[in-house]
Write a protein that holds these residues in place. Structure first.
Motif, mmCIF file in Angstrom:
data_model
loop_
_atom_site.group_PDB
_atom_site.id
_atom_site.type_symbol
_atom_site.label_atom_id
_atom_site.label_comp_id
_atom_site.label_asym_id
_atom_site.label_seq_id
_atom_site.Cartn_x
_atom_site.Cartn_y
_atom_site.Cartn_z
ATOM 1 N N ARG A 79 26.608 -41.316 -12.493
ATOM 2 C CA ARG A 79 27.126 -41.249 -11.132
ATOM 3 C C ARG A 79 28.161 -42.360 -10.905
ATOM 4 O O ARG A 79 28.168 -43.360 -11.624
ATOM 5 C CB ARG A 79 26.001 -41.412 -10.113
ATOM 6 C CG ARG A 79 25.080 -40.201 -9.968
ATOM 7 C CD ARG A 79 24.071 -40.402 -8.852
ATOM 8 N NE ARG A 79 23.195 -39.260 -8.694
ATOM 9 C CZ ARG A 79 23.475 -38.172 -7.969
ATOM 10 N NH1 ARG A 79 24.637 -38.105 -7.347
ATOM 11 N NH2 ARG A 79 22.612 -37.190 -7.856
ATOM 12 N N PRO A 80 28.989 -42.214 -9.885
ATOM 13 C CA PRO A 80 29.951 -43.277 -9.563
ATOM 14 C C PRO A 80 29.242 -44.546 -9.111
ATOM 15 O O PRO A 80 28.162 -44.504 -8.519
ATOM 16 C CB PRO A 80 30.782 -42.680 -8.430
ATOM 17 C CG PRO A 80 30.627 -41.203 -8.571
ATOM 18 C CD PRO A 80 29.216 -41.005 -9.057
ATOM 19 N N SER A 158 34.926 -46.353 -8.010
ATOM 20 C CA SER A 158 35.150 -44.974 -8.450
ATOM 21 C C SER A 158 34.767 -44.718 -9.902
ATOM 22 O O SER A 158 34.813 -43.570 -10.355
ATOM 23 C CB SER A 158 36.627 -44.598 -8.260
ATOM 24 O OG SER A 158 36.999 -44.696 -6.905
ATOM 25 N N TRP A 160 32.508 -44.078 -13.126
ATOM 26 C CA TRP A 160 31.217 -43.447 -13.365
ATOM 27 C C TRP A 160 30.347 -44.362 -14.218
ATOM 28 O O TRP A 160 30.834 -45.054 -15.107
ATOM 29 C CB TRP A 160 31.394 -42.086 -14.030
ATOM 30 C CG TRP A 160 31.973 -41.066 -13.089
ATOM 31 C CD1 TRP A 160 33.265 -41.007 -12.659
ATOM 32 C CD2 TRP A 160 31.278 -40.000 -12.449
ATOM 33 N NE1 TRP A 160 33.431 -39.957 -11.785
ATOM 34 C CE2 TRP A 160 32.222 -39.317 -11.647
ATOM 35 C CE3 TRP A 160 29.962 -39.542 -12.476
ATOM 36 C CZ2 TRP A 160 31.874 -38.203 -10.878
ATOM 37 C CZ3 TRP A 160 29.619 -38.427 -11.724
ATOM 38 C CH2 TRP A 160 30.569 -37.770 -10.923
ATOM 39 N N ASN A 176 29.273 -48.920 -17.060
ATOM 40 C CA ASN A 176 30.356 -47.949 -16.977
ATOM 41 C C ASN A 176 30.528 -47.227 -18.317
ATOM 42 O O ASN A 176 29.833 -47.516 -19.288
ATOM 43 C CB ASN A 176 31.659 -48.610 -16.507
ATOM 44 C CG ASN A 176 32.066 -49.786 -17.388
ATOM 45 O OD1 ASN A 176 31.590 -49.954 -18.504
ATOM 46 N ND2 ASN A 176 32.960 -50.617 -16.874
ATOM 47 N N ARG A 202 37.485 -40.518 -14.671
ATOM 48 C CA ARG A 202 36.980 -40.322 -13.304
ATOM 49 C C ARG A 202 36.901 -38.846 -12.932
ATOM 50 O O ARG A 202 35.927 -38.395 -12.321
ATOM 51 C CB ARG A 202 37.890 -41.054 -12.325
ATOM 52 C CG ARG A 202 37.522 -40.871 -10.850
ATOM 53 C CD ARG A 202 38.676 -41.315 -9.958
ATOM 54 N NE ARG A 202 39.879 -40.503 -10.184
ATOM 55 C CZ ARG A 202 41.113 -40.875 -9.828
ATOM 56 N NH1 ARG A 202 41.314 -42.050 -9.232
ATOM 57 N NH2 ARG A 202 42.148 -40.072 -10.057
#
Length: 477
Positions: A79-80, A158, A160, A176, A202
């Motif tokens: 998820r972001p 932003s 992920w 990340n 992204r």
């Protein structure tokens, strides 16, 4: 003197160490020459004594070790960052202990600038630098958010994130997605090539991985056992920090069926997008590193906050300073100027091009792999320098600095002995040996990218500070 005449005269005795031996010999009429020799340790003797005699230490270290070894790691989501850790707008995470724009090194500044451009907070480099220098962007260590990031470790809202969970203790850790090698944000590069890749990650990579991971779990499948992959890597020639070839291929094997099963039409992505994701993972030998790091973070976090424990829970660098934390001192940082790695360079780069040590990835060594498990990956010396005997000797030496052996992380060439795990501040101070870290090297000038890979050790001052703090806690307990 021949061997036959060796005992024909009075013995010549040289004594080193405790005076009681010399005194006992002199009481028997022997002549003794004393040598003022001491073990090559460091730290205030009073602090060493206070920590060594702390009545809590043995039980506390046993508790910390048990928690670390018991921790697991499974992949539960992608998820972001703004969703999973509540990362707010105009906030950037970075590797290592706290820093400011003024104290940030070249590659860290490059990554921060690149993140501002990626988020659309600035239109060009100059505007991003002004924004960062003004204090309008909040900077905070990844470790303060249960997060780790390789090299510069810069994470923006932003981006992920891998979301990993410890099924034993329930902890969560995040990282990340890995960009690959060369000119990448984590190495301080921020040009259009870097920006285009970040946008693709992204818009395509993150969403597809998210649908694959969550779709598999929703279908009733068990989440991917990332700790299990890490254990297998050590038996396939990886050490889990600078060499992740086998781990990345195993991750691809585990993820591929779910990625292929993503419905391109309903997900808003094309079949070409799904193929591009598979190609990207298959061509990125460090893809697994960003899964391995939060796995190590879960384990060391499980060992946090154990009063009296002298076990290290964090080894981390921000390109300017090196910082450590211990189980017995919680979130307190002990910092000193970071050393510069020594190793092999890419192309025409040389030692003058390398920035001091940077990245949260030394969490792998804190967990007992990476530089501690070099014996499992003798081929690593072709990437970081040294020889195969050096790799074996390094692992042997790390056993002298640690509290236990991790049976889950077995090293084949050492008879499947568990990797040396749980760095002990007291043992480091007593031996004078420092933990060994395998690492990449970023160019010291912002925008350069990776210039090589090598070996580095933490500054001794970090352990001296930790020793003093643990000793003070022991005195007041």
């Amino acid at each position: 003197m021949s061997l036959g005449n060796l005992l024909s005269g009075p013995p010549s005795i040289v004594a080193a160490g405790v005076d009681v031996f010399s005194e006992a010999l002199r009481a028997q009429g022997a002549e003794v020459s004393d040598v003022d020799w001491r073990p090559p340790g460091f730290g205030d003797p009073a602090d060493l004594a206070a920590l060594a005699l702390d009545a809590r230490r043995a039980a506390a270290n046993r508790t910390a070790v048990e928690r670390l070894l018991a921790a697991g790691s499974v992949l539960v989501d992608v998820r972001p960052a703004r969703e999973v850790i509540g990362l707010e707008d105009r906030t950037l995470l970075h590797s290592g202990p706290p820093l400011t724009w003024e104290t940030a090194s070249g590659p860290m500044r490059g990554a921060l600038v690149g993140a501002c451009l990626f988020e659309g907070w600035a239109d060009d480099v100059e505007e991003a630098e002004i924004l960062l220098a003004s204090g309008a962007i909040t900077l905070d260590p990844c470790h303060h958010h249960r997060t780790v990031g390789p090299m510069a470790g810069v994470t923006s809202p932003s981006m992920w994130m891998w979301c990993l969970e410890d099924p034993v203790g329930g902890g969560r850790a995040y990282c990340n997605l890995n960009e690959g090698l060369g000119k990448v944000l984590r190495m301080g590069a921020f040009n259009e090539e870097v920006q285009a890749r970040l946008r693709w990650m992204r818009d395509v990579l993150g969403p597809i991985l998210s649908k694959a991971v969550r779709g598999s779990i929703d279908a009733g499948n068990d989440p991917i056992d990332v700790k299990g992959i890490l254990a297998q890597m050590l038996q396939m020639g990886d050490e889990g920090h600078n060499r992740n070839r086998a781990g990345s291929l195993m991750a691809l094997r585990e993820l591929s069926p779910s990625i292929v099963a993503v419905d391109a039409a309903s997900s808003g992505h094309s079949a070409d997008d799904i193929a591009a994701v598979l190609r990207f993972i298959g061509g990125n030998e460090h893809f697994f590193l960003n899964l391995g790091m939060p796995t190590a973070k879960l384990a060391t976090d499980a060992a946090r906050d154990v009063p009296g424990s002298s076990m290290v829970t964090v080894l981390s660098r921000n390109g300017t300073e090196f910082g450590i934390q211990t189980a017995g001192t919680g979130d307190r940082w002990f910092t000193a100027p970071a050393n510069t790695p020594v190793g092999l360079f890419l192309g025409d780069y040389g030692p003058d091009d390398a920035n001091p040590d940077i990245g949260d990835s030394a969490i792998m060594e804190a967990y007992g792999v990476g530089g501690f498990a070099m014996a499992a990956a003798p081929a690593i010396v072709r990437f970081v320098g040294g020889t195969v005997p050096d790799a074996l000797a390094t692992t042997e030496r790390m056993y002298q600095l640690t509290l236990t052996e991790n049976p889950a992380m077995a090293i084949p060439i050492m008879g499947f002995r568990g990797s040396p795990t749980g760095i002990d501040v007291l043992k480091v101070a007593r031996t004078g040996w420092l933990p060994q870290i395998n690492t990449g090297m970023a160019g010291r000038i912002a925008g350069t990218g990776q210039v090589g890979a090598g070996l580095v050790q933490p500054p001794q001052e970090c352990f001296e500070q930790a020793l003093a703090a643990l000793a003070e806690a022991a005195r007041t307990a």
